[in-house]
Design an enzyme around this catalytic site. Structure first.
Site, short mmCIF file in Angstrom:
data_model
loop_
_atom_site.label_atom_id
_atom_site.label_comp_id
_atom_site.label_asym_id
_atom_site.label_seq_id
_atom_site.Cartn_x
_atom_site.Cartn_y
_atom_site.Cartn_z
N LYS A 8 15.78 -6.72 22.08
CA LYS A 8 17.10 -5.74 22.26
C LYS A 8 17.93 -5.97 22.99
CE LYS A 8 13.27 -2.37 20.81
NZ LYS A 8 12.34 -1.55 21.38
N GLU A 48 21.01 -0.86 13.48
CA GLU A 48 21.01 0.05 14.60
C GLU A 48 19.70 0.46 15.01
OE1 GLU A 48 23.96 2.23 16.06
OE2 GLU A 48 22.19 2.18 17.35
N GLU A 58 4.35 -2.53 19.19
CA GLU A 58 4.70 -3.46 17.91
C GLU A 58 3.16 -3.71 17.28
OE1 GLU A 58 7.95 -4.44 17.11
OE2 GLU A 58 8.22 -2.75 18.16
N GLY A 83 15.41 2.73 19.24
CA GLY A 83 14.92 3.82 18.17
C GLY A 83 16.08 4.47 17.59
N ARG A 127 0.83 -1.14 -0.03
CA ARG A 127 -0.02 0.13 0.11
C ARG A 127 0.95 1.13 -0.12
NH1 ARG A 127 -2.70 -3.66 3.02
NH2 ARG A 127 -1.08 -3.28 4.72
N ILE A 181 18.56 6.43 19.20
CA ILE A 181 19.70 6.28 19.98
C ILE A 181 20.62 5.44 19.44
CG2 ILE A 181 20.76 6.28 22.15
CD1 ILE A 181 18.11 5.94 23.50
N GLY A 231 9.09 5.59 17.10
CA GLY A 231 8.36 6.57 16.42
C GLY A 231 8.98 6.75 15.09
N1 HSE Z 1 7.36 -1.14 19.95
C1 HSE Z 1 8.86 -0.49 20.17
C2 HSE Z 1 8.81 0.37 21.57
C3 HSE Z 1 9.11 0.29 18.97
O1 HSE Z 1 7.89 0.85 22.21
O2 HSE Z 1 10.03 0.44 22.03
C4 HSE Z 1 10.68 0.43 18.83
O3 HSE Z 1 11.22 -0.54 19.05
#
Ligand code: HSE
Length: 433
Positions: free
Chosen positions: A203, A127, A188, A132, A46, A134, A300
Site C-alpha cells: 500500500k 482505490e 490476507e 479499505g 463457489r 478510506i 472488511g
Molecule cells: N489484510 C488487509 C488489512 C486487508 O488487514 O488491512 C485490507 O487491505
C-alpha cells in the site's frame, strides 16, 4: 442511458460485499451517476451464501468474464499475483475497464498494467487496494494535486493495528487476535503479509507513487513487521508518553525518497497514535495544504466494497470522455521521476533503544558515552531494575534523529561493551511534526 455492465471476478469477502452494496444501493448509485450499474456476470468457483445471485449469469471461469462482449467493467477481486495479472491484462486487451482491490497486483505489476491500459485507452482503478474504505487514493491523487507532497505516514494494515490494539488494551495473545482477524475477513490469505508488513509495504508503494510521481517500486521498500514487538516495549513506550504503531512512512528528502514500513513510536498525543482496532489512518503533508489526515475502516467486506463501487462509478463517469480520465498514478506517463529510493541505512530517524546492562556505578556514563561518541543526542532515559538477582537493569533511551547507519554502528559498539548483556532492541520513533 444504457446501464453500465459490470463483471465481478471473485465472490469472497470483498466480492460478496461489492455485489450486496451494488444491489442494495442501486437506486442511490443510479441517482448519482445518472445511469444504472448492473451486475452482468459473476466469475466465481463457489457461490457466496450471503449473496442472492440467482438472476445473474455466472461462470466458474473468471476469464469468461474478461472476454464477455457484454461486460464493460471487469472487477478483479480474486487477489494474488499471477492469475490476477493475467485476468487484468486479458480484460484490458479486450477493451474492458478494470477495477481492482488488489494492492499486491498494483504494487508489483502496476507499471506494466497502467502502460497496457493507456495503450488501449481504458482505465484501471484501485482505490480499494489502499486503506479499505478510506478514499485516500482519490484524496492524494486528485484532491491534493496542487501540492508538492513531502510526507505520507499511515496505519495502513487493519489486521496489524487490530492485533497491536487488542494486545495493548486487553493483554490478549498475538495468535488469538490474529485468528479473530482472520475470522472477520480482515487478514490476507497469507496472514504473514499482514504481520510482517508486506501488505502495508504494497500500500505504501502505491501511495508513494501517486504522491511523488515516481514508478511503483515495491522491491525497494524496507519492510519490518510487528511480530517482534514485545509487551514490555509497549509498556515502556507508554510510560515515556508514546504509542507503538505499525506505520508506513514515505518521505521526500533532498537525497531521495524514504520508503519504509516498521513499528514506530509516536507521541500519544498525536491523532494517529489513537487510531485503534481495524481502523486505518493516513497523514499526508502537502506544501500548500499543510498536514491532512484520512481515517476510516481499513478492511472488511462492505468498507472495501464502498471503495470498489466508487471506482466503478468513477470509471463509468469517464466513459463518455475517456481522454479526461485521471491516469493510473495521476501523473502523465512520461512525467514520472526516477527519484532514488534510499536504502534503509540512509534514512533519518529518532530511536527507542532498550538494553540489559549491569546495575552498578558508572554504567550509565559508559553507555551514554558510546552514543555521545557517535554524535547521537539523547532525549530521555528510563531505568528499570528487571533481574535483581543478576544485577541487570533495563535501560531505555530515546534519541534525537540521526542517520540509521550512525545508529547501526553505535548499536554495534553498545553490544560490544562488557556491561551490556545480549542485543539492543531498536524501534524507530517519529514525532510526525
Ligand atoms: N489484510 C488487509 C488489512 C486487508 O488487514 O488491512 C485490507 O487491505
Amino acid at each position: 442511458m444504457k446501464p453500465i455492465k459490470v463483471g465481478i471476478c471473485g465472490l469472497g469477502t470483498v466480492g460478496g460485499g461489492t455485489f450486496n452494496v451494488l444491489t442494495r444501493n442501486a437506486e442511490e448509485i443510479r441517482r448519482r451517476l445518472g445511469r444504472e450499474i448492473r451486475v452482468e456476470m459473476i466469475g466465481a468457483r463457489r457461490p457466496n451464501p450471503d449473496c442472492d445471485t440467482a438472476s445473474v449469469r455466472t461462470s466458474a471461469d473468471i476469464f469468461d468474464v474478461a472476454r464477455d462482449p457484454d461486460v464493460d467493467v471487469v472487477v478483479e477481486l480474486i487477489g494474488g499475483y499471477d492469475t490476477a495479472r493475467e485476468l487484468v491484462l486479458t480484460a484490458i486487451k479486450n477493451g474492458k475497464h478494470v477495477v481492482t482491490a488488489n494492492k499486491a497486483l498494483i504494487a508489483e505489476h502496476g507499471n506494466e498494467i497502467f502502460d497496457a491500459a493507456a495503450a488501449k485507452g481504458v482505465s484501471v482503478a484501485y482505490e480499494a487496494g489502499v486503506a479499505g474504505g478510506i478514499p485516500v487514493i482519490k484524496a492524494v491523487r486528485e484532491g491534493l494535486s496542487a501540492n508538492k507532497i513531502s510526507t505520507i505516514a499511515g496505519i495502513i494494515n487493519g489486521t496489524g493495528n487490530f492485533i497491536l490494539s487488542e494486545m495493548r488494551d486487553k493483554g490478549r495473545d498475538f495468535a488469538d487476535v490474529l485468528a479473530e482477524a482472520q475470522a472477520l475477513g480482515y487478514a490476507e490469505a497469507d496472514p504473514t503479509f499482514d504481520v510482517e508488513g508486506i501488505d502495508a509495504a504494497h500500500k505504501l508503494t502505491i501511495l508513494a507513487a501517486i504522491a511523488f510521481g515516481i514508478p511503483l517500486q515495491f522491491e525497494k521498500a524496507y519492510t519490518e513487521g510487528i511480530s517482534k514487538v514485545s509487551p514490555e516495549d509497549v509498556r515502556y513506550a507508554e510510560a515515556l508518553g508514546y504509542r507503538i504503531k505499525h506505520l508506513g512512512i514515505a518521505r521526500r528528502r533532498a537525497e531521495g525518497i524514504e520508503l519504509r514500513v516498521h513499528p514506530t513510536l509516536i507521541p500519544s498525543s498525536r491523532l494517529i497514535a489513537n487510531v485503534d482496532g481495524v481502523m486505518n489512518a493516513v497523514m499526508v503533508d502537502g506544501d500548500a495544504v499543510g498536514p491532512t489526515m484520512y481515517y476510516g475502516a481499513g478492511a472488511g467486506a462492505e468498507p472495501t466494497a464502498s471503495a470498489v463501487v466508487a471506482d466503478i462509478v468513477d470509471v463509468a463517469r469517464s466513459f463518455e470522455h475517456p481522454e479526461c480520465a485521471v491516469t493510473g498514478l495521476g501523473f502523465g506517463s512520461n512525467e514520472l521521476q526516477d527519484l532514488p529510493i534510499l536504502p534503509v541505512d540512509q534514512i533519518e530517524s529518532a530511536y527507542y533503544l532498550r538494553l540489559d546492562a549491569s546495575d552498578k556505578p558508572g554504567v550509565m556514563t559508559t553507555i551514554t558515552g558510546v552514543l555521545s561518541q557517535a554524535g547521537i543526542n539523547i532525549e530521555a532515559i528510563l531505568q528499570k531494575e528487571v533481574r535483581a538477582d543478576e544485577q541487570l537493569a533495563h535501560i531505555i533511551m530515546l534519541t534525537h534523529s540521526v542517520q540509521e547507519s550512525q545508529m547501526n554502528s553505535a548499536i554495534t559498539d553498545l553490544e560490544a561493551l562488557d556491561v551490556v548483556s545480549g542485543q539492543v532492541t531498536r524501534i524507530r520513533m517519529d514525532h510526525l511534526d
